[in-house]
Enzyme design. Structure first.
Site, PDB file in Angstrom:
ATOM      1  N   ASN A  15       1.670  -2.201   5.368  1.00  0.00           N
ATOM      2  CA  ASN A  15       0.918  -0.953   5.547  1.00  0.00           C
ATOM      3  C   ASN A  15      -0.469  -0.981   4.917  1.00  0.00           C
ATOM      4  O   ASN A  15      -1.371  -0.272   5.374  1.00  0.00           O
ATOM      5  CB  ASN A  15       1.747   0.194   4.940  1.00  0.00           C
ATOM      6  CG  ASN A  15       0.948   1.459   4.797  1.00  0.00           C
ATOM      7  OD1 ASN A  15       0.705   2.180   5.761  1.00  0.00           O
ATOM      8  ND2 ASN A  15       0.490   1.735   3.568  1.00  0.00           N
TER       9      ASN A  15
ATOM     10  N   GLY B  34       0.829  -1.208   0.000  1.00  0.00           N
ATOM     11  CA  GLY B  34       0.000   0.000   0.000  1.00  0.00           C
ATOM     12  C   GLY B  34       0.860   1.253   0.000  1.00  0.00           C
ATOM     13  O   GLY B  34       0.557   2.224   0.698  1.00  0.00           O
TER      14      GLY B  34
ATOM     15  N   SER C 247      -3.332   0.169  14.669  1.00  0.00           N
ATOM     16  CA  SER C 247      -4.062   1.425  14.868  1.00  0.00           C
ATOM     17  C   SER C 247      -4.432   1.511  16.345  1.00  0.00           C
ATOM     18  O   SER C 247      -4.617   0.475  17.000  1.00  0.00           O
ATOM     19  CB  SER C 247      -5.353   1.422  14.036  1.00  0.00           C
ATOM     20  OG  SER C 247      -6.219   2.457  14.481  1.00  0.00           O
TER      21      SER C 247
ATOM     22  N   TYR D 129     -12.703  -3.215  11.637  1.00  0.00           N
ATOM     23  CA  TYR D 129     -11.354  -2.610  11.585  1.00  0.00           C
ATOM     24  C   TYR D 129     -10.609  -2.846  12.907  1.00  0.00           C
ATOM     25  O   TYR D 129      -9.427  -3.211  12.905  1.00  0.00           O
ATOM     26  CB  TYR D 129     -11.531  -1.118  11.310  1.00  0.00           C
ATOM     27  CG  TYR D 129     -10.269  -0.340  11.074  1.00  0.00           C
ATOM     28  CD1 TYR D 129      -9.596  -0.414   9.849  1.00  0.00           C
ATOM     29  CD2 TYR D 129      -9.747   0.508  12.057  1.00  0.00           C
ATOM     30  CE1 TYR D 129      -8.449   0.339   9.617  1.00  0.00           C
ATOM     31  CE2 TYR D 129      -8.610   1.261  11.830  1.00  0.00           C
ATOM     32  CZ  TYR D 129      -7.962   1.167  10.610  1.00  0.00           C
ATOM     33  OH  TYR D 129      -6.823   1.917  10.381  1.00  0.00           O
TER      34      TYR D 129
ATOM     35  N   ALA E  83     -11.060  -5.250  15.030  1.00  0.00           N
ATOM     36  CA  ALA E  83     -10.683  -6.674  15.120  1.00  0.00           C
ATOM     37  C   ALA E  83      -9.428  -6.936  14.289  1.00  0.00           C
ATOM     38  O   ALA E  83      -8.511  -7.636  14.730  1.00  0.00           O
ATOM     39  CB  ALA E  83     -11.838  -7.546  14.633  1.00  0.00           C
TER      40      ALA E  83
ATOM     41  N   ASP F 172      -2.521  -7.658  -5.147  1.00  0.00           N
ATOM     42  CA  ASP F 172      -3.489  -7.605  -4.050  1.00  0.00           C
ATOM     43  C   ASP F 172      -2.962  -8.492  -2.930  1.00  0.00           C
ATOM     44  O   ASP F 172      -2.991  -9.724  -3.044  1.00  0.00           O
ATOM     45  CB  ASP F 172      -4.837  -8.113  -4.586  1.00  0.00           C
ATOM     46  CG  ASP F 172      -5.910  -8.161  -3.510  1.00  0.00           C
ATOM     47  OD1 ASP F 172      -5.587  -7.980  -2.313  1.00  0.00           O
ATOM     48  OD2 ASP F 172      -7.077  -8.407  -3.864  1.00  0.00           O
TER      49      ASP F 172
HETATM   50  N1  LIG Z   1      -5.170   7.391   8.258  1.00  0.00           N
HETATM   51  C1  LIG Z   1      -5.295   7.095   9.536  1.00  0.00           C
HETATM   52  O1  LIG Z   1      -5.789   7.893  10.343  1.00  0.00           O
HETATM   53  C2  LIG Z   1      -4.811   5.775  10.056  1.00  0.00           C
HETATM   54  C3  LIG Z   1      -4.818   5.554  11.431  1.00  0.00           C
HETATM   55  C4  LIG Z   1      -4.374   4.353  11.941  1.00  0.00           C
HETATM   56  C5  LIG Z   1      -3.930   3.353  11.095  1.00  0.00           C
HETATM   57  N2  LIG Z   1      -3.935   3.580   9.744  1.00  0.00           N
HETATM   58  C6  LIG Z   1      -3.459   2.477   8.891  1.00  0.00           C
HETATM   59  O2  LIG Z   1      -2.364   2.898   8.111  1.00  0.00           O
HETATM   60  C7  LIG Z   1      -2.360   2.210   6.856  1.00  0.00           C
HETATM   61  C8  LIG Z   1      -2.336   3.219   5.720  1.00  0.00           C
HETATM   62  O3  LIG Z   1      -3.452   4.058   5.827  1.00  0.00           O
HETATM   63  P1  LIG Z   1      -3.671   5.359   4.937  1.00  0.00           P
HETATM   64  O4  LIG Z   1      -4.438   6.316   5.771  1.00  0.00           O
HETATM   65  O5  LIG Z   1      -2.402   5.792   4.315  1.00  0.00           O
HETATM   66  O6  LIG Z   1      -4.683   4.742   3.847  1.00  0.00           O
HETATM   67  P2  LIG Z   1      -4.928   5.054   2.301  1.00  0.00           P
HETATM   68  O7  LIG Z   1      -6.317   4.609   2.032  1.00  0.00           O
HETATM   69  O8  LIG Z   1      -4.523   6.445   1.961  1.00  0.00           O
HETATM   70  O9  LIG Z   1      -3.897   4.053   1.577  1.00  0.00           O
HETATM   71  C9  LIG Z   1      -4.069   2.673   1.644  1.00  0.00           C
HETATM   72  C10 LIG Z   1      -3.103   1.994   0.709  1.00  0.00           C
HETATM   73  O10 LIG Z   1      -3.337   0.579   0.773  1.00  0.00           O
HETATM   74  C11 LIG Z   1      -3.435   0.072  -0.549  1.00  0.00           C
HETATM   75  N3  LIG Z   1      -4.257  -1.145  -0.548  1.00  0.00           N
HETATM   76  C12 LIG Z   1      -5.542  -1.294  -0.161  1.00  0.00           C
HETATM   77  N4  LIG Z   1      -5.933  -2.565  -0.318  1.00  0.00           N
HETATM   78  C13 LIG Z   1      -4.854  -3.235  -0.799  1.00  0.00           C
HETATM   79  C14 LIG Z   1      -4.627  -4.588  -1.178  1.00  0.00           C
HETATM   80  N5  LIG Z   1      -5.582  -5.515  -1.072  1.00  0.00           N
HETATM   81  N6  LIG Z   1      -3.401  -4.934  -1.670  1.00  0.00           N
HETATM   82  C15 LIG Z   1      -2.419  -4.009  -1.774  1.00  0.00           C
HETATM   83  N7  LIG Z   1      -2.582  -2.721  -1.430  1.00  0.00           N
HETATM   84  C16 LIG Z   1      -3.785  -2.338  -0.953  1.00  0.00           C
HETATM   85  C17 LIG Z   1      -4.010   1.209  -1.368  1.00  0.00           C
HETATM   86  O11 LIG Z   1      -3.713   1.022  -2.742  1.00  0.00           O
HETATM   87  C18 LIG Z   1      -3.258   2.393  -0.749  1.00  0.00           C
HETATM   88  O12 LIG Z   1      -1.977   2.490  -1.336  1.00  0.00           O
HETATM   89  C19 LIG Z   1      -3.617   1.321   6.867  1.00  0.00           C
HETATM   90  O13 LIG Z   1      -3.265   0.017   7.297  1.00  0.00           O
HETATM   91  C20 LIG Z   1      -4.500   2.002   7.902  1.00  0.00           C
HETATM   92  O14 LIG Z   1      -5.406   1.087   8.478  1.00  0.00           O
HETATM   93  C21 LIG Z   1      -4.358   4.761   9.202  1.00  0.00           C
END
Ligand SMILES: NC(=O)c1ccc[n+]([C@@H]2O[C@H](COP(=O)([O-])OP(=O)(O)OC[C@H]3O[C@@H](n4cnc5c(N)ncnc54)[C@H](O)[C@@H]3O)[C@@H](O)[C@H]2O)c1
Length: 247
Positions: free
Chosen positions: A90, A12, A142, A155, A157, A63
């Site tokens: 990530n 990601g 998270s 989420y 879980a 994926d």
């Molecule tokens: N944004 C927040 O506030 C926050 C808080 C806590 C944790 N997180 C975690 O941090 C990580 C990144 O979050 P973000 O805010 O940058 O999200 P985002 O939605 O901006 O980016 C998510 C990324 O994951 C990729 N992705 C999704 N499904 C995929 C799959 N099946 N295979 C490969 N890639 C896949 C997408 O292409 C994208 O690049 C996530 O795990 C999210 O749960 C985010």
């Protein structure tokens, strides 16, 4: 921190926190494997930004929730660079809804991508890192996985599961020179949180001592620390990076 000649796979990595991690590690000298789903253009753009730091990078669309596609990602990394020193799990999604309205598919999708996807990547990279007798695995949990959140039972879980997997794998792989840790971000300014209602955002900010969201770079800095040898005596830990939201 110096990551010269190190190879990092970031799932990601095409946007948000993952992109910031790619650029941070590249700026410190690591060669980068940028993973994402969907169009190759976004992944190629991040690859180019990494290369601007003078490192090598490749973009791999796969994926990670598919066991075989996660293997393909690791195979491509090894084909290009011969090893994987750092895996940043990530990739993640949300399908928020209160339980009375949540569909079974909302639960299954989040568990499949966030939890199973993380396990798929851990599974495939463990063999490679065990042979090397070196590796750093960092997974994105998270604070929701620590304290729960209404509307995010799926989420929460998945993220609590990541914390449990991190502890278990840390115990399995410590003797092989592999560190396994997690980061638990609070509220980060990315597309994932962009969709939230302004009122809900204000309510969340009221509970953050710093009264602001994290930038993706705030999270990437801590990932870099865990990916470096500065944290070589740490394993099985989850570091909250949340402006003091949970303590
Ligand atoms: N944004 C927040 O506030 C926050 C808080 C806590 C944790 N997180 C975690 O941090 C990580 C990144 O979050 P973000 O805010 O940058 O999200 P985002 O939605 O901006 O980016 C998510 C990324 O994951 C990729 N992705 C999704 N499904 C995929 C799959 N099946 N295979 C490969 N890639 C896949 C997408 O292409 C994208 O690049 C996530 O795990 C999210 O749960 C985010």
């Amino acid at each position: 921190m110096d990551f010269k000649n190190k190879v990092a796979v970031v799932t990601g990595g095409t946007q948000g926190i993952g992109k910031a991690v790619c650029l941070k590690l590249a700026s410190l000298g690591a060669n980068i494997v940028v993973n994402g789903i969907g169009s190759i253009e976004q992944a190629e753009a991040v690859k180019k930004e990494c290369e601007a730091y003078g490192v090598q990078a490749i973009a791999v669309i796969s994926d990670i929730s598919s066991f075989d596609e996660a293997k393909h990602l690791m195979d491509e990394a090894v084909k290009a660079f011969g090893r994987i020193d750092i895996l940043v799990n990530n990739a993640g999604i949300t399908r928020d809804q209160l339980i009375l309205r949540m569909k079974e598919s909302d639960f299954d999708d989040v568990i499949r991508v966030n939890l199973k996807g993380c396990w798929n990547c851990m599974k495939h990279v463990s063999r490679i890192m065990t042979k090397q007798r070196y590796g750093k695995i960092i997974s994105m949990a998270s604070v929701v996985g620590v304290q729960g959140n209404a509307g995010q039972i799926n989420y929460a879980a998945s993220k609590a599961g990541i914390i449990g997997m991190t502890k278990s794998l840390a115990k399995e792989l410590a003797s092989r020179g592999i560190n396994v840790n997690a980061v638990a971000p609070g509220f980060v300014d990315t597309q994932m949180t962009e969709v939230l209602d302004e009122k809900i955002k204000e309510q969340i900010l009221a509970h953050i001592p710093f009264h602001k969201m994290a930038s993706p770079e705030d999270i990437a800095n801590v990932v870099a620390f865990l990916a470096s040898d500065l944290s070589s005596y740490m394993t099985g830990q989850t570091l909250n990076v949340d402006g003091g939201m949970v303590m």
